[in-house]
Each structure stands twice: as C-alpha cells, then as structure tokens.
Write an enzyme that holds these catalytic residues in place. Sequence first.
Site, PDB file in Angstrom:
ATOM      1  CD  GLU A 150     -55.682  12.884  99.507  1.00 43.26           C
ATOM      2  OE1 GLU A 150     -56.143  11.541  99.639  1.00 43.26           O
ATOM      3  OE2 GLU A 150     -54.716  12.925  99.566  1.00 43.26           O
TER       4      GLU A 150
HETATM    5  N1  LIG Z   1     -49.205  22.505 102.233  1.00 47.46           N
HETATM    6  C1  LIG Z   1     -48.802  21.979 101.359  1.00 47.46           C
HETATM    7  N2  LIG Z   1     -49.606  21.721 100.291  1.00 47.46           N
HETATM    8  C2  LIG Z   1     -49.242  21.100  99.135  1.00 47.46           C
HETATM    9  N3  LIG Z   1     -48.614  20.247  99.339  1.00 47.46           N
HETATM   10  C3  LIG Z   1     -47.865  19.849 100.210  1.00 47.46           C
HETATM   11  C4  LIG Z   1     -48.153  20.698 101.503  1.00 47.46           C
HETATM   12  N4  LIG Z   1     -47.314  20.125 102.519  1.00 47.46           N
HETATM   13  C5  LIG Z   1     -46.510  19.093 102.031  1.00 47.46           C
HETATM   14  N5  LIG Z   1     -47.173  18.935 100.588  1.00 47.46           N
HETATM   15  C6  LIG Z   1     -46.392  17.778  99.720  1.00 47.46           C
HETATM   16  O1  LIG Z   1     -47.272  16.796 100.014  1.00 47.46           O
HETATM   17  C7  LIG Z   1     -46.148  15.484  99.678  1.00 47.46           C
HETATM   18  C8  LIG Z   1     -46.189  14.389 100.869  1.00 47.46           C
HETATM   19  O2  LIG Z   1     -47.507  13.892 100.619  1.00 47.46           O
HETATM   20  P1  LIG Z   1     -48.442  13.527 102.024  1.00 47.46           P
HETATM   21  O3  LIG Z   1     -49.492  14.460 102.149  1.00 47.46           O
HETATM   22  O4  LIG Z   1     -47.586  13.350 103.216  1.00 47.46           O
HETATM   23  O5  LIG Z   1     -48.874  12.014 101.658  1.00 47.46           O
HETATM   24  P2  LIG Z   1     -50.399  11.527 101.272  1.00 47.46           P
HETATM   25  O6  LIG Z   1     -50.911  12.678 100.411  1.00 47.46           O
HETATM   26  O7  LIG Z   1     -50.049  10.334 100.438  1.00 47.46           O
HETATM   27  O8  LIG Z   1     -50.949  11.146 102.481  1.00 47.46           O
HETATM   28  C9  LIG Z   1     -44.909  16.097  99.585  1.00 47.46           C
HETATM   29  O9  LIG Z   1     -44.481  16.432  98.311  1.00 47.46           O
HETATM   30  C10 LIG Z   1     -45.078  17.438 100.132  1.00 47.46           C
HETATM   31  O10 LIG Z   1     -44.202  18.586  99.543  1.00 47.46           O
HETATM   32 CA   LIG Z   2     -51.381  14.692 100.687  1.00 46.25          CA
END
Ligand SMILES: Nc1ncnc2c1ncn2[C@@H]1O[C@H](COP(=O)(O)OP(=O)(O)O)[C@@H](O)[C@H]1O
Ligand SMILES: [Ca+2]
Length: 406
Positions: A150
């Site tokens: 990641e």
């Molecule tokens: N296309 C994107 N690119 C980058 N960040 C994003 C995107 N879509 C959502 N996010 C951001 O990712 C964050 C949420 O994290 P998430 O991916 O749901 O959790 P995790 O990475 O812990 O599984 C929020 O700040 C959201 O704005």
């Molecule tokens: Ca994420």
Amino acid sequence: HSNREMWFRDFFPANMCPINAKADTFYGIMFDAGSTGTRIHIYTFVQKSPENLPELEGEIFESVKPGLSAYADQPEKGAETVKRLLDMAIDAVPPHLWKTTPVVLKATAGLRLLSEEKAQALLLEVREVFEESPFLVPEDSVSIMDGSYEGILAWITVNFLTGQLSGQNQHTVGTLDLGGASTQITFLPRFEETFKETPGDFLTSFEMFNSTYKLYTHSYLGFGLKAARLATLGALNMEAVDGQMFRSSCLPKQLEAEWHFGGVKYRYGGNKEGETGFEPCYLEVLKVVKGKLHQPDEIRGSSFYAFSYYYDRAVDTNLIDYEQGGVLEVKDFERKAKEVCDNMERYNSASPFLCMDLTYITALLKEGFGFRDNTLLQLTKKVNNIETSWTLGATFHLLQSLGLTY
Ligand SMILES: Nc1ncnc2c1ncn2[C@@H]1O[C@H](COP(=O)(O)OP(=O)(O)O)[C@@H](O)[C@H]1O
Ligand SMILES: [Ca+2]
C-alpha cells in the site's frame, strides 16, 4: 493489424496517425476497497511506440460509501456496491476492449481488521461479480493487499506523476497516507545509516520501470484516523461491551452520540464534568502514539507528500483549498488543533471529532514519526488531474505482471 494495413504509419507523426488514435489505447480497472469507502479507477493508457512505456492518458474515478467492511454480515450486499461501480466501466471501455481490460480489487485495512472468515466471504462475492463481467479477470484479482505494498504503490504513484521516476536526477519524495484504519509512511532512504538502523521488515526492494528501488515503508494497522478515534476513546477491540459510553476530553462537553465503524456500534461523548481542550486532549492522544512507531532520523528535515485524511482535515479547517491543496508545516496542524479544541462550541456544527482528529494528526506527525515542527508537507489530491492513490502504482504493477508493460 497486418503490415499492409499499417503501411501509412510511417508518414504520420505517431500521435496524428489516424489508426494510432484508437488502436493503441488500452485500459486498466483498479478497485480500492478502503475502510471507509470503495472506489473505482479506470485508467486509459496509450502505447505510442513499442519501445516506450505506455503513457497514462486519463482516469475515470467514482466512489461509494461505506466501505466493504460495513457489509461484514451481508457479503452479497457488499459485492452489489462493487457491481454498481463496475457498470461504469462497461460504459467507459469500448466493447471490443472488454476482454483484454484487466479488473482487480485490492482491499486495505478495513478488511484486514475483520475476521478471516468474514473477509473471505466478502472477497468471494466480489470475485463472482468480476467473473460475471466481460472483463479480463487475472488470477488473484480480488485480495487483501499487504500493508507494505500500500505504501510502496502510493509512493510509485506520486513519484511517477511528479516525473521523478523517469530520466536522470531523480529527486524522489516520501509519502504519508492516513486512511481510516491504517497509516503508511514510505520514502527512498538517501543515507546508509538509515538502512543500518531500520528493522528489516521496514525495508523492501521494488522493481518498476526497469529500476529497483530500495524503500523504507511501513503500514501501521489501527493507526488510521478512525481507528485512532476508537483507540483514544479506549474502545478499540471492545466489541463485546455493548452500550458502554466512551468519553474523551477531545469531544464537546455536552456531546452524546453513536457511531458505526467496521460494523460495530459505539456510544461516545464529552467529559461532562471534567476537562476539555487541547492540553488534556493531547495527553489522551499521546497514549495512543507515544513509543509505538519507528522514527527514522533521516525524515526529520525532509519534506513529504501527504494525502487522504491529512488532506481532508486541512481542507475542513481552511488550512488549504480543496481544489488547490497546498504546502503546510507540521506546526500548522498543531496551531489549528489548539484553535479548534479550545473553542469547541464554535466548531460544533462541523464534525464533533474535529478537535480529536487534528490533535491526533499533530501527535502522529511529531511524537509518532518524529517530524520537526517546521517539516514541510505537500498536500495534494491530484497531480495532472490524476488522483494520488496507490491504485495507479498497483495498475502499473498489474500491467507489468500481464506483460503489457515493463
Ligand atoms: N481516490 C482517492 N485518492 C486518495 N485518497 C482517497 C481517495 N478516495 C478516498 N481517499 C481518502 O482516503 C481516506 C479514507 O481512508 P480509507 O482508504 O477508506 O481507509 P484505509 O486506507 O485505512 O483502508 C479519506 O481521507 C479519503 O479522502
Ligand atoms: Ca486508503
């Protein structure tokens, strides 16, 4: 195309050749199953000549909330959300390219935190949706991504988009990703010292575009913004305790509310009689981060790209513009945290967690990773109109494994 059909190619500059315009376009579909939402990225590439790397031409992006982990007990319903997003790709990709367009879903921390059984049930249902679609479904197309990937893939994305992975004089930049359930830090160490004093599992070699990068990367599970809220409240991994009220000095005094995360319901509220404000809040949050993260010396002075919740909370508090992003210092987050936490009534209409979130970001950067007050953070959502997400790096990696690029 046979050679006969293509004889006129040599008479045109590559990008004006009437056949090139469509014939060498191809697509890749990458799903990001995050803890707070599911997103589809449909990338368009153009192969202008066989000896060059394909060029990224554009991206179609859509997202839904909540994430797959919210459907832990209804896997079919979860997969349905993926299907609705995949229908967009049916419209976006020309039909004759469907069966050569790969589709992949990678889940992150939300699914890592579920039981193996529930996570696998969700992935199985999604895999069925893929199999029923007209797209190319590679082996292992639906999986939980390893945390170190990641970080690496986000680093690849940002450095590719900023042009640091091509040509000489590469000045790569480190990346900070703050998700809902986990957080990643990734950079290319410049000093031999860093390699010596870093635990082995924080270092990974990665091959991309004919280069090998030896990166420092780590994903801290449970240190995403929403998981940190639960940890601060003392409610992380407390599923068994039903109806218990969790209180914090980081929340408005009179607040009492409910919150759903990862399929679990939590009750939380402010310190009715006790203290509130930045000082007590910082002490609470400190317990969550202090001594829990590895602090590489090298990063103290260098600048980083930061996105996801770093970006969102900076936007929420007018530190940066939603469209433009901007450059901040670590101390800007601390200044905002103080402002919000010491005037909670004034910020009540925004999220009740704003004080806790900003205080956590401050503590994570300073006490967690060990950044200086004046460390520069470049906050970006998009570079050249492409989302700064690990999904682009993952798509390059996918194309490489399918032999479509190197
Ligand atoms: N296309 C994107 N690119 C980058 N960040 C994003 C995107 N879509 C959502 N996010 C951001 O990712 C964050 C949420 O994290 P998430 O991916 O749901 O959790 P995790 O990475 O812990 O599984 C929020 O700040 C959201 O704005
Ligand atoms: Ca994420």
